[in-house]
Motif scaffolding. Structure first.
Motif, PDB file in Angstrom:
ATOM      1  N   PRO A  86       0.811  -1.306  -0.113  1.00  0.00           N
ATOM      2  CA  PRO A  86      -0.116   0.025   0.029  1.00  0.00           C
ATOM      3  C   PRO A  86       0.758   1.250  -0.019  1.00  0.00           C
ATOM      4  N   SER A  87       0.267   2.464  -0.481  1.00  0.00           N
ATOM      5  CA  SER A  87       1.097   3.591  -0.663  1.00  0.00           C
ATOM      6  C   SER A  87       0.043   4.581  -0.593  1.00  0.00           C
ATOM      7  N   LEU A  88       0.518   6.021  -0.625  1.00  0.00           N
ATOM      8  CA  LEU A  88      -0.120   7.131  -0.522  1.00  0.00           C
ATOM      9  C   LEU A  88      -1.182   7.383  -1.812  1.00  0.00           C
ATOM     10  N   ILE A  89      -0.584   6.875  -2.900  1.00  0.00           N
ATOM     11  CA  ILE A  89      -1.753   6.685  -3.993  1.00  0.00           C
ATOM     12  C   ILE A  89      -2.438   5.797  -4.342  1.00  0.00           C
ATOM     13  N   THR A  90      -1.952   4.526  -3.771  1.00  0.00           N
ATOM     14  CA  THR A  90      -2.545   3.424  -4.033  1.00  0.00           C
ATOM     15  C   THR A  90      -2.862   2.916  -2.552  1.00  0.00           C
ATOM     16  N   PRO A  91      -3.603   3.179  -1.734  1.00  0.00           N
ATOM     17  CA  PRO A  91      -3.734   2.885  -0.347  1.00  0.00           C
ATOM     18  C   PRO A  91      -4.206   1.538   0.142  1.00  0.00           C
ATOM     19  N   HIS A  92      -5.193   0.849  -0.840  1.00  0.00           N
ATOM     20  CA  HIS A  92      -5.850  -0.145  -0.509  1.00  0.00           C
ATOM     21  C   HIS A  92      -5.709  -1.196  -1.591  1.00  0.00           C
ATOM     22  N   PRO A  93      -4.600  -1.861  -2.096  1.00  0.00           N
ATOM     23  CA  PRO A  93      -4.634  -2.672  -3.058  1.00  0.00           C
ATOM     24  C   PRO A  93      -5.195  -4.139  -2.777  1.00  0.00           C
ATOM     25  N   ASP A  94      -5.980  -4.424  -3.724  1.00  0.00           N
ATOM     26  CA  ASP A  94      -6.656  -5.869  -3.167  1.00  0.00           C
ATOM     27  C   ASP A  94      -5.829  -7.186  -3.588  1.00  0.00           C
ATOM     28  N   ARG A  95      -4.568  -6.998  -3.941  1.00  0.00           N
ATOM     29  CA  ARG A  95      -3.683  -8.171  -3.941  1.00  0.00           C
ATOM     30  C   ARG A  95      -2.185  -7.647  -3.754  1.00  0.00           C
ATOM     31  N   VAL A  96      -1.447  -8.688  -3.398  1.00  0.00           N
ATOM     32  CA  VAL A  96      -0.037  -8.431  -3.546  1.00  0.00           C
ATOM     33  C   VAL A  96       0.596  -9.248  -4.311  1.00  0.00           C
ATOM     34  N   MET A  97       1.398  -8.608  -5.120  1.00  0.00           N
ATOM     35  CA  MET A  97       2.084  -9.031  -6.551  1.00  0.00           C
ATOM     36  C   MET A  97       3.525  -8.971  -6.529  1.00  0.00           C
ATOM     37  N   SER A 152       9.983   4.665   3.866  1.00  0.00           N
ATOM     38  CA  SER A 152      11.420   5.206   4.297  1.00  0.00           C
ATOM     39  C   SER A 152      11.625   5.232   5.829  1.00  0.00           C
ATOM     40  N   ASP A 153      12.730   5.708   6.279  1.00  0.00           N
ATOM     41  CA  ASP A 153      13.017   5.408   7.557  1.00  0.00           C
ATOM     42  C   ASP A 153      12.187   6.351   8.489  1.00  0.00           C
ATOM     43  N   GLU A 154      11.337   7.222   8.024  1.00  0.00           N
ATOM     44  CA  GLU A 154      10.432   8.061   8.504  1.00  0.00           C
ATOM     45  C   GLU A 154       9.156   7.308   8.647  1.00  0.00           C
ATOM     46  N   GLY A 155       8.724   6.226   7.854  1.00  0.00           N
ATOM     47  CA  GLY A 155       7.683   5.741   7.801  1.00  0.00           C
ATOM     48  C   GLY A 155       6.904   6.065   6.580  1.00  0.00           C
ATOM     49  N   THR A 156       7.302   6.638   5.722  1.00  0.00           N
ATOM     50  CA  THR A 156       6.492   7.149   4.582  1.00  0.00           C
ATOM     51  C   THR A 156       6.609   6.244   3.354  1.00  0.00           C
ATOM     52  N   PRO A 157       5.418   5.572   2.825  1.00  0.00           N
ATOM     53  CA  PRO A 157       5.570   4.716   1.442  1.00  0.00           C
ATOM     54  C   PRO A 157       5.790   5.780   0.525  1.00  0.00           C
ATOM     55  N   LEU A 158       6.988   5.364  -0.066  1.00  0.00           N
ATOM     56  CA  LEU A 158       7.680   6.215  -1.263  1.00  0.00           C
ATOM     57  C   LEU A 158       6.882   5.678  -2.562  1.00  0.00           C
ATOM     58  N   SER A 159       6.352   4.701  -2.541  1.00  0.00           N
ATOM     59  CA  SER A 159       5.843   3.918  -3.792  1.00  0.00           C
ATOM     60  C   SER A 159       4.901   2.944  -3.572  1.00  0.00           C
ATOM     61  N   ASP A 160       3.981   2.375  -4.345  1.00  0.00           N
ATOM     62  CA  ASP A 160       3.516   1.138  -4.073  1.00  0.00           C
ATOM     63  C   ASP A 160       4.404  -0.163  -4.635  1.00  0.00           C
ATOM     64  N   HIS A 161       5.442   0.142  -5.034  1.00  0.00           N
ATOM     65  CA  HIS A 161       6.502  -0.946  -5.504  1.00  0.00           C
ATOM     66  C   HIS A 161       7.742  -0.831  -4.610  1.00  0.00           C
ATOM     67  N   ASP A 162       8.306  -2.148  -4.205  1.00  0.00           N
ATOM     68  CA  ASP A 162       9.703  -2.143  -3.442  1.00  0.00           C
ATOM     69  C   ASP A 162      10.617  -1.913  -4.783  1.00  0.00           C
ATOM     70  N   CYS A 163      11.862  -1.649  -4.300  1.00  0.00           N
ATOM     71  CA  CYS A 163      13.016  -1.670  -5.248  1.00  0.00           C
ATOM     72  C   CYS A 163      13.569  -2.901  -5.290  1.00  0.00           C
ATOM     73  N   VAL A 164      13.965  -3.337  -6.442  1.00  0.00           N
ATOM     74  CA  VAL A 164      14.625  -4.653  -6.453  1.00  0.00           C
ATOM     75  C   VAL A 164      15.982  -4.312  -6.993  1.00  0.00           C
ATOM     76  N   TRP A 165      17.038  -5.119  -6.650  1.00  0.00           N
ATOM     77  CA  TRP A 165      18.489  -4.695  -6.931  1.00  0.00           C
ATOM     78  C   TRP A 165      19.505  -6.042  -7.084  1.00  0.00           C
ATOM     79  N   CYS A 166      20.461  -5.594  -7.538  1.00  0.00           N
ATOM     80  CA  CYS A 166      21.298  -7.044  -7.742  1.00  0.00           C
ATOM     81  C   CYS A 166      22.811  -6.489  -7.905  1.00  0.00           C
ATOM     82  N   GLN A 167      23.537  -7.181  -7.487  1.00  0.00           N
ATOM     83  CA  GLN A 167      25.064  -6.856  -7.713  1.00  0.00           C
ATOM     84  C   GLN A 167      25.572  -7.939  -8.909  1.00  0.00           C
ATOM     85  N   ALA A 168      26.206  -7.452  -9.839  1.00  0.00           N
ATOM     86  CA  ALA A 168      26.635  -8.281 -11.039  1.00  0.00           C
ATOM     87  C   ALA A 168      28.012  -8.048 -11.343  1.00  0.00           C
TER      88      ALA A 168
END
Length: 294
Positions: free
Chosen positions: A243-254, A276-292
């Motif tokens: 959930p985020s500030l723009i998408t506060p109530h998603p009906d599924r987790v994907m 964020s460290d302050e508890g604010t949802p910056l997006s309705d998506h988490d960030c994926v990362w890799c070391q390559a």
């Protein structure tokens, strides 16, 4: 809408043999400074962004890519996905101080710690998917012109150039549509960067419009990419929406967000929460990362 806008400033000349890549759908990028600060925890060498605004009332008319790049000390390449004709949905309008968009651009971007050698905008739709009633996908709440795309960039590395691609596949479609988009994308990459190592990242919208369970494993683009030499091992397990500030109530987790590499070796993977460290949802998506490594 077929141009790539370049800006910012690189901080080094060549990508090291080992590097970190982050891919994040920042959902308009309401808070670009906080988004940059959050990303800095990963010390990314390349960032692949989706859903960045440029001249939209909901994000204070700012060029959000430019702000994030400046905060991180990186060069950027930005390309328009849609020209937005209105202010957005009800939750987005709550952030609008203006009743108009100065530009109305919305798209994808690549941030890089090293200079770009070449860039390209790759359009993935040619039939007016988002504004054509005949396509069966017109959305009256999001009047817009354009279609899904990808930004491709070749950057210098100590072992030779590498191609990075930021993309965003269609949400309002089925697996066959996204299969076609990813096939088109890989053809374009082969033409743009023949023989080079490649990293593709972004919101692939996997599982969308695949009822009843919206299972990403039913997407055919994964096998399609593997048959052409790509590996999905660069993506950490686990879901990537919340959930985020723009998408506060998603009906599924994907699980929508992915990194795929070709002629590269994966060293590590992870998911950075969008809270964020302050508890604010910056997006309705988490960030994926890799070391390559090359």
């Amino acid at each position: 809408m077929n141009a790539v806008q370049l800006g910012g400033a690189a901080r080094t000349e060549q990508l090291a043999e080992d590097f970190t890549v982050a891919a994040w759908n920042v959902e308009r990028c309401l808070f670009p400074e906080a988004t940059a600060a959050h990303l800095s925890k990963l010390s990314p060498d390349v960032v692949l962004l989706s859903e960045v605004d440029h001249g939209m009332a909901r994000t204070a008319q700012r060029h959000t890519t430019e702000v994030v790049a400046a905060e991180l000390g990186m060069a950027y390449a930005f390309g328009v996905e849609f020209h937005e004709l209105d202010l957005g949905g009800p939750t987005e309008r709550a952030f609008c101080a203006d009743s108009f968009n100065t530009l109305g651009w919305h798209g994808n971007a690549i941030l890089s710690s090293v200079p770009f050698e070449r860039t390209a905008l790759i359009r993935l739709d040619d039939h007016g998917h988002w504004f054509s009633a005949d396509a069966g996908a017109a959305d009256p709440d999001q009047p817009r012109v354009g279609g899904r795309n990808a930004i491709a960039a070749i950057v210098p590395g100590v072992k030779g150039p590498i191609c990075f691609v930021s993309t965003h596949l269609e949400s309002n479609a089925d697996a066959a549509h996204r299969h076609q988009q990813f096939d088109c994308l890989m053809d374009a990459i082969d033409a743009f960067a023949p023989g080079l190592p490649v990293m593709i990242g972004g919101d692939l919208n996997t599982g969308n419009h695949l009822p009843p369970d919206f299972n990403w494993q039913r997407e055919t683009l994964f096998t399609l990419a593997e048959e052409r030499g790509y590996s999905w091992a660069f993506t950490a397990p686990g879901t990537t929406t919340r959930p985020s500030l723009i998408t506060p109530h998603p009906d599924r987790v994907m699980k929508l967000d992915w990194l795929a590499g070709r002629d590269l070796t994966c060293r590590d993977t992870g998911v950075l929460t969008s809270i964020s460290d302050e508890g604010t949802p910056l997006s309705d998506h988490d960030c994926v990362w890799c070391q390559a490594t090359v």
